[in-house]
Design a protein around this motif. Structure first.
Motif, mmCIF file in Angstrom:
data_model
loop_
_atom_site.group_PDB
_atom_site.id
_atom_site.type_symbol
_atom_site.label_atom_id
_atom_site.label_comp_id
_atom_site.label_asym_id
_atom_site.label_seq_id
_atom_site.Cartn_x
_atom_site.Cartn_y
_atom_site.Cartn_z
ATOM 1 N N GLY A 24 0.807 -1.213 0.000
ATOM 2 C CA GLY A 24 0.000 0.000 0.000
ATOM 3 C C GLY A 24 0.836 1.257 0.000
ATOM 4 O O GLY A 24 2.054 1.217 -0.204
ATOM 5 N N CYS A 28 0.708 6.656 4.120
ATOM 6 C CA CYS A 28 -0.618 6.131 4.450
ATOM 7 C C CYS A 28 -1.317 6.985 5.516
ATOM 8 O O CYS A 28 -0.687 7.762 6.221
ATOM 9 N N GLY A 53 -5.537 3.513 7.145
ATOM 10 C CA GLY A 53 -4.802 2.439 6.479
ATOM 11 C C GLY A 53 -3.827 1.752 7.414
ATOM 12 O O GLY A 53 -3.679 0.524 7.404
ATOM 13 N N GLU A 85 -4.120 0.415 1.078
ATOM 14 C CA GLU A 85 -4.388 1.799 0.678
ATOM 15 C C GLU A 85 -3.578 2.071 -0.577
ATOM 16 O O GLU A 85 -2.406 1.699 -0.639
ATOM 17 N N GLY A 143 -12.379 2.001 1.383
ATOM 18 C CA GLY A 143 -12.118 3.211 2.153
ATOM 19 C C GLY A 143 -13.083 4.315 1.816
ATOM 20 O O GLY A 143 -13.930 4.183 0.923
ATOM 21 N N SER A 147 -11.427 9.923 0.009
ATOM 22 C CA SER A 147 -10.003 9.768 0.323
ATOM 23 C C SER A 147 -9.220 9.329 -0.917
ATOM 24 O O SER A 147 -9.440 8.227 -1.430
ATOM 25 N N LEU A 187 -6.330 8.268 -1.006
ATOM 26 C CA LEU A 187 -5.537 7.092 -0.650
ATOM 27 C C LEU A 187 -6.342 5.797 -0.750
ATOM 28 O O LEU A 187 -5.756 4.710 -0.782
ATOM 29 N N SER A 188 -7.665 5.911 -0.795
ATOM 30 C CA SER A 188 -8.511 4.720 -0.942
ATOM 31 C C SER A 188 -9.062 4.572 -2.356
ATOM 32 O O SER A 188 -9.703 3.569 -2.671
ATOM 33 N N CYS A 214 -7.934 1.386 -4.110
ATOM 34 C CA CYS A 214 -8.559 0.195 -3.517
ATOM 35 C C CYS A 214 -10.015 0.064 -3.956
ATOM 36 O O CYS A 214 -10.472 -1.020 -4.342
#
Length: 370
Positions: free
Chosen positions: A122, A126, A130, A234, A260, A264, A266-267, A270
């Motif tokens: 990931g 993070c 995460g 993440e 997530g 976000s 960062l998600s 995913c």
């Protein structure tokens, strides 16, 4: 160590040849030793090599004498580095089955064995969200006997590997540098502990190779190749973790992603993987059940741990703790939600941080970490 292996080592270190070309060339000529002593006229006639590759092979044959190679090889062994070519019985069987396996591995410690293996990958930068779930999944899986594989990078990778060790499990790090080059340097403690706990540091790059950017996509195929499944905790829409996931799918491996928040970045990677059909990571127990691994003892241990935490925090501390989430909150926001006076709140926050429940990630901003 037989003389033949010294020449296989030499052949594996030729950077101008890809792993695929090395396989083809060795199959044609017969061994690393025969390739070392091949006539230049023969090299010129090999049709599947480009002119640049032919020149690279010719140059490599002249760079080091047999005695220099022998000295280099034994020095590597003295530093605890094992050389494992593809035809060795120690070469990881799962890795040999991927479309583009490395010609050889360099290893400090051990190679992954027959146990179930999960790659946890990931984002480097993070979030608390995460990090929290990476730690939870890694701890539970490792406690159940699953080996955790990653790239030892900052963020998700290192968090997952450290959590696996803390749970008494094993972890294996695949580097984009030589196995004697700890990258990032800040993870030297993790690097040493991985070996100390019975795991290993692996790379297809010769000792001394620096962490060049072009090495990391190549490294990622080994992370997925060694694993039975890849867990993406993440990832941004464009990230190395998604490259690893793509490679895993090409290799026929299972890919799972942690869902997530929609807002976000960062998600986003995913959530995209889940949209494309990846498995959804809801809790580690479901994953273990899917793999046929007993979870009853793990559940009892988790209940005991949760009960212990509850007893410790039965007070105003518990109220404050409940107001701290997996995304950063500042002191004013926590005070407003908990209705605890600022001076007392600051004292409680310090206590919770010392007990390992929360962490101050920047001035007056806190996240929950367990």
């Amino acid at each position: 160590m037989c003389e033949e292996m010294i020449f296989e080592y030499w052949f594996s270190t030729i950077r101008k040849l890809s792993a695929r070309k090395k396989y083809l060339l060795r199959e044609l000529i017969g061994s690393g030793k025969k390739i070392y002593y091949i006539e230049e006229t023969e090299i010129t006639g090999i049709e599947f090599l480009t002119e640049e590759e032919k020149e690279g092979l010719k140059k490599a044959r002249k760079e080091k004498t047999k005695e220099q190679l022998k000295e280099e090889f034994y020095k590597m062994q003295e530093h605890g580095i094992e050389f494992i070519p593809f035809f060795s019985k120690e070469y990881p069987p799962g890795l040999a089955e991927i479309p583009d396996p490395p010609f050889a591995l360099f290893v400090k410690g051990t190679c992954p064995g027959a146990k179930k293996k999960a790659a946890i990958v990931g984002a480097r930068g993070c979030s608390g969200y995460g990090e929290h779930y990476t730690r939870e999944f890694a701890e539970v899986l490792a406690a159940a006997g699953v080996d955790i594989i990653s790239g030892m990078a900052k963020g998700i990778d290192g968090t997952g590997q450290r959590a696996a060790l803390n749970a008494g499990g094993k972890s294996y790090a695949v580097l984009g540098s030589g196995v004697d080059v700890c990258y990032p340097r800040d993870h030297i403690g993790l690097y040493m502990d991985i070996i100390e706990h019975g795991g290993g540091i692996l790379s297809e790059f010769p000792p001394g190779t620096p962490p060049l950017a072009m090495n990391f996509p190549m490294r990622n195929r080994i992370i997925s190749g060694l694993s039975d499944a890849v867990l993406v905790m993440e990832a941004r829409v464009r990230s190395g973790s998604l490259i690893t996931a793509d490679m895993a799918l090409e290799q026929g491996k299972d890919v799972y992603a942690l869902p997530g928040p929609l807002d976000s970045p960062l998600s986003a990677g995913c959530n995209h993987l889940i949209q494309q059909g990846a498995g959804i990571l809801l809790n580690p127990e479901n994953l273990l059940e899917e793999w046929g691994i007993e979870t009853n003892v793990l559940c009892r241990n988790t209940e005991i741990k949760n009960e212990k935490n509850k007893k410790v925090l039965e007070s105003t501390d518990d109220l404050v703790y409940s107001c701290v989430g997996l995304y950063p909150k500042n002191v004013d926001q926590i005070a407003q939600e908990s209705r605890v006076e600022i001076r007392k709140l600051m004292s409680i926050l310090v206590t919770l941080e010392l007990q390992g429940y929360i962490r101050e990630i920047t001035k007056n901003y806190y996240i929950r970490i367990k």
